[in-house]
Design an enzyme around this catalytic site. Structure first.
Site, PDB file in Angstrom:
ATOM      1  N   ARG A  57       1.084  -1.477   0.204  1.00 18.56           N
ATOM      2  CA  ARG A  57       0.299   0.162  -0.183  1.00 18.56           C
ATOM      3  C   ARG A  57       1.341   1.678   0.181  1.00 18.56           C
ATOM      4  O   ARG A  57       0.179   2.456  -0.210  1.00 18.56           O
ATOM      5  CB  ARG A  57      -0.543  -0.024   1.048  1.00 18.56           C
ATOM      6  CG  ARG A  57      -1.672   1.068   1.006  1.00 18.56           C
ATOM      7  CD  ARG A  57      -3.357   0.756   2.444  1.00 18.56           C
ATOM      8  NE  ARG A  57      -2.145   0.770   3.767  1.00 18.56           N
ATOM      9  CZ  ARG A  57      -2.670   0.154   4.526  1.00 18.56           C
ATOM     10  NH1 ARG A  57      -4.042  -0.281   4.557  1.00 18.56           N
ATOM     11  NH2 ARG A  57      -2.315   0.416   5.944  1.00 18.56           N
ATOM     12  N   TYR A 110      -9.609  25.797  -7.484  1.00 23.76           N
ATOM     13  CA  TYR A 110     -10.525  24.857  -8.071  1.00 23.76           C
ATOM     14  C   TYR A 110     -11.410  24.647  -6.701  1.00 23.76           C
ATOM     15  O   TYR A 110     -11.931  24.901  -6.090  1.00 23.76           O
ATOM     16  CB  TYR A 110      -9.244  23.962  -7.883  1.00 23.76           C
ATOM     17  CG  TYR A 110     -10.082  22.562  -8.844  1.00 23.76           C
ATOM     18  CD1 TYR A 110     -11.287  22.184  -9.701  1.00 23.76           C
ATOM     19  CD2 TYR A 110     -10.327  21.558  -7.799  1.00 23.76           C
ATOM     20  CE1 TYR A 110     -11.607  21.594 -10.354  1.00 23.76           C
ATOM     21  CE2 TYR A 110     -11.030  20.346  -8.271  1.00 23.76           C
ATOM     22  CZ  TYR A 110     -10.932  19.935  -9.374  1.00 23.76           C
ATOM     23  OH  TYR A 110     -12.277  19.649 -10.344  1.00 23.76           O
ATOM     24  N   LYS A 208      -4.052  15.742 -15.215  1.00 23.14           N
ATOM     25  CA  LYS A 208      -4.142  16.552 -16.440  1.00 23.14           C
ATOM     26  C   LYS A 208      -2.967  16.358 -16.961  1.00 23.14           C
ATOM     27  O   LYS A 208      -2.646  15.223 -17.725  1.00 23.14           O
ATOM     28  CB  LYS A 208      -4.004  18.268 -15.461  1.00 23.14           C
ATOM     29  CG  LYS A 208      -4.787  18.828 -14.132  1.00 23.14           C
ATOM     30  CD  LYS A 208      -6.291  18.550 -15.223  1.00 23.14           C
ATOM     31  CE  LYS A 208      -7.922  18.318 -13.843  1.00 23.14           C
ATOM     32  NZ  LYS A 208      -8.834  17.894 -14.582  1.00 23.14           N
TER      33      LYS A 208
HETATM   34  C1  LIG Z   1      -6.651  23.301 -11.331  1.00 23.12           C
HETATM   35  C2  LIG Z   1      -7.226  22.038 -10.611  1.00 23.12           C
HETATM   36  N1  LIG Z   1      -7.277  21.282  -9.527  1.00 23.12           N
HETATM   37  C3  LIG Z   1      -7.137  20.115  -8.883  1.00 23.12           C
HETATM   38  C4  LIG Z   1      -7.538  19.544  -9.924  1.00 23.12           C
HETATM   39  C5  LIG Z   1      -8.554  17.937  -9.828  1.00 23.12           C
HETATM   40  O1  LIG Z   1      -7.599  17.067 -10.029  1.00 23.12           O
HETATM   41  P1  LIG Z   1      -9.205  15.579 -10.047  1.00 23.12           P
HETATM   42  O2  LIG Z   1      -9.540  15.953 -10.974  1.00 23.12           O
HETATM   43  O3  LIG Z   1      -7.742  14.700 -11.228  1.00 23.12           O
HETATM   44  O4  LIG Z   1      -9.513  15.575  -8.748  1.00 23.12           O
HETATM   45  C6  LIG Z   1      -8.595  20.071 -11.312  1.00 23.12           C
HETATM   46  C7  LIG Z   1      -9.439  19.690 -12.458  1.00 23.12           C
HETATM   47  O5  LIG Z   1     -10.512  19.543 -12.900  1.00 23.12           O
HETATM   48  C8  LIG Z   1      -7.989  21.594 -11.466  1.00 23.12           C
HETATM   49  O6  LIG Z   1      -8.623  21.767 -12.819  1.00 23.12           O
END
Ligand SMILES: Cc1ncc(COP(=O)(O)O)c(C=O)c1O
Length: 399
Positions: A57, A110, A208
């Site tokens: 893990r 976000y 991303k």
């Molecule tokens: C700036 C930013 N941070 C974090 C995330 C979250 O990533 P995840 O979709 O892998 O949870 C996103 C998703 O769109 C994002 O645009």
């Protein structure tokens, strides 16, 4: 025995392709090692508690190589892995905050990060106060209270790509004994180096650009020293883990990260320039574009832009679907950072912000993918035409 390339004398692009693997492994492959497993077998009774990792893990060889590559990329000595970007943000915040603490969070964060802080962290007795992305280090210092433990940043911010003076805020916070955390997903760890600018924790949604192919959820948090140890403690205690196959895909993505980002960034700049000359476009929010909001800070701190360009269209909100439905190469979907072009309307999400100006016109976030830029521009040309026509019809003026 030939060595792997040195971590100090080679460029970052070279190191992303040749991470520091185990040069002494009996059989080495150009591709990363994929080690799957839950149970780790111990050589003898005495090695229980001595062999690390003692259980799958906490990560096997593939995870180890990925963590090392992320430490190298972000300049940290601890890189923790999480099953999504949001989990990384939540995990890092949980790891450093305690009941009674206060978080100051930029308003352009976000959205789900804000939701996590305002719900789960509030349930644990941690309060959160938003601040505008335009706040200077002095203005933010004036907001600090006795309980302020953490400042959460994102620059460029989500959707509207507002720039924050991160080095100035990080220096102020360090002087005042407050921790800083940044969502560094925009830069993918490559275009901006938060730890080198004094930030304590750099978090990324590796979903991303690092994974880069719209098929893996993953996040990481990178830090140094005592803060790194807190992150590690949090991950071990909660039991977050990621699959070896996903860790492998992240390592594979890192090999083309620089090349992909350079193409996304160049194409997005070309599209942003083209859009800024269009009468249907009221404003182009793309800090990599000279003259756009935040460009001065961006040019000072960032080595390049990514594929994100946000535009404010000059017309009524009701004409938004006409623009979006005229797109076909651009998919209509959340997320970004993959190979493909995407578009979303942002207005609903912007309403959740505390300090946001009122956006009465359509705000569209585009992710410029790796398709031929001319094809994307031709499609945007048609979509702007459809938008103008719909706007005219809505205003009652015959087309
Ligand atoms: C700036 C930013 N941070 C974090 C995330 C979250 O990533 P995840 O979709 O892998 O949870 C996103 C998703 O769109 C994002 O645009």
């Amino acid at each position: 025995m030939r060595d792997t390339p040195s971590t100090t004398s080679t460029s970052e692009a070279t190191r992303l392709i040749h991470p520091q693997g185990d040069a002494k492994a009996p059989v080495r492959t150009a591709a990363p090692v994929l080690q799957r497993g839950t149970t780790v077998l111990h050589a003898c009774a005495a090695s229980f508690g001595q062999t690390l990792p003692s259980y799958g893990r906490s990560g096997l060889a593939t995870h180890g190589e990925l963590r090392q590559a992320l430490c190298d990329l972000e300049g940290g000595d601890v890189a923790e892995l999480y099953p999504s970007g949001l989990a990384a943000l939540a995990g890092a915040i949980l790891a450093v905050c305690r009941t009674g603490d206060e978080i100051l969070m930029c308003d352009t964060i976000y959205g789900p990060t804000r939701r996590f802080a305002e719900t789960t962290m509030a349930d644990y007795g941690v309060t959160t106060r938003p601040f505008p992305a335009s706040a200077s280090a002095e203005e933010l210092e004036a907001m600090l209270g006795e309980k302020t433990r953490l400042i959460v940043l994102e620059s460029p911010g989500s959707l509207t790509l507002d720039m924050i003076d991160v080095p100035a805020i990080a220096a102020m916070a360090r002087r005042r004994g407050v921790l800083t955390l940044i969502d560094n997903t925009y830069a993918a760890g490559l275009l901006f180096k938060p730890l080198a600018h004094g930030v304590d924790i750099s978090v990324q949604a590796m979903t991303k650009y690092i994974c880069g192919h719209s098929d893996v959820f993953m996040g990481c948090a990178v830090a140094r020293g005592e803060v790194g140890a807190l992150l590690q403690r949090g991950t071990r205690a909660i039991g977050w883990t990621i699959s070896s196959d996903d860790a492998y895909l992240a390592l594979r993505g890192m090999k083309t990260l620089e090349l992909r980002l350079a193409q996304h960034g160049a194409a997005a700049l070309e599209v942003a320039r083209w859009l800024s000359a269009r009468p249907e476009v009221k404003s182009v929010l793309c800090p990599a574009l000279p003259g756009a909001p935040g460009h001065e800070i961006f040019a000072r701190d960032f080595s390049g832009g990514n594929g994100l360009v946000t535009i404010e269209l000059d017309g009524p909100l009701a004409a938004t679907p006409a623009f979006l439905d005229a797109l076909s190469i651009f998919g209509l979907g959340f997320s970004w950072g993959g190979f493909e072009s995407l578009a979303i309307a942002c207005n609903d999400q912007l309403e959740a912000r505390a300090f946001e100006r009122e956006w009465t016109r359509p705000v569209i976030r585009l992710h410029i993918g790796l398709e031929t830029t001319g094809d994307l521009i031709a499609e945007l040309d048609g979509a702007l035409g459809a938008f103008a026509k719909a706007a005219q019809t809505l205003s009652g003026v015959p087309a």
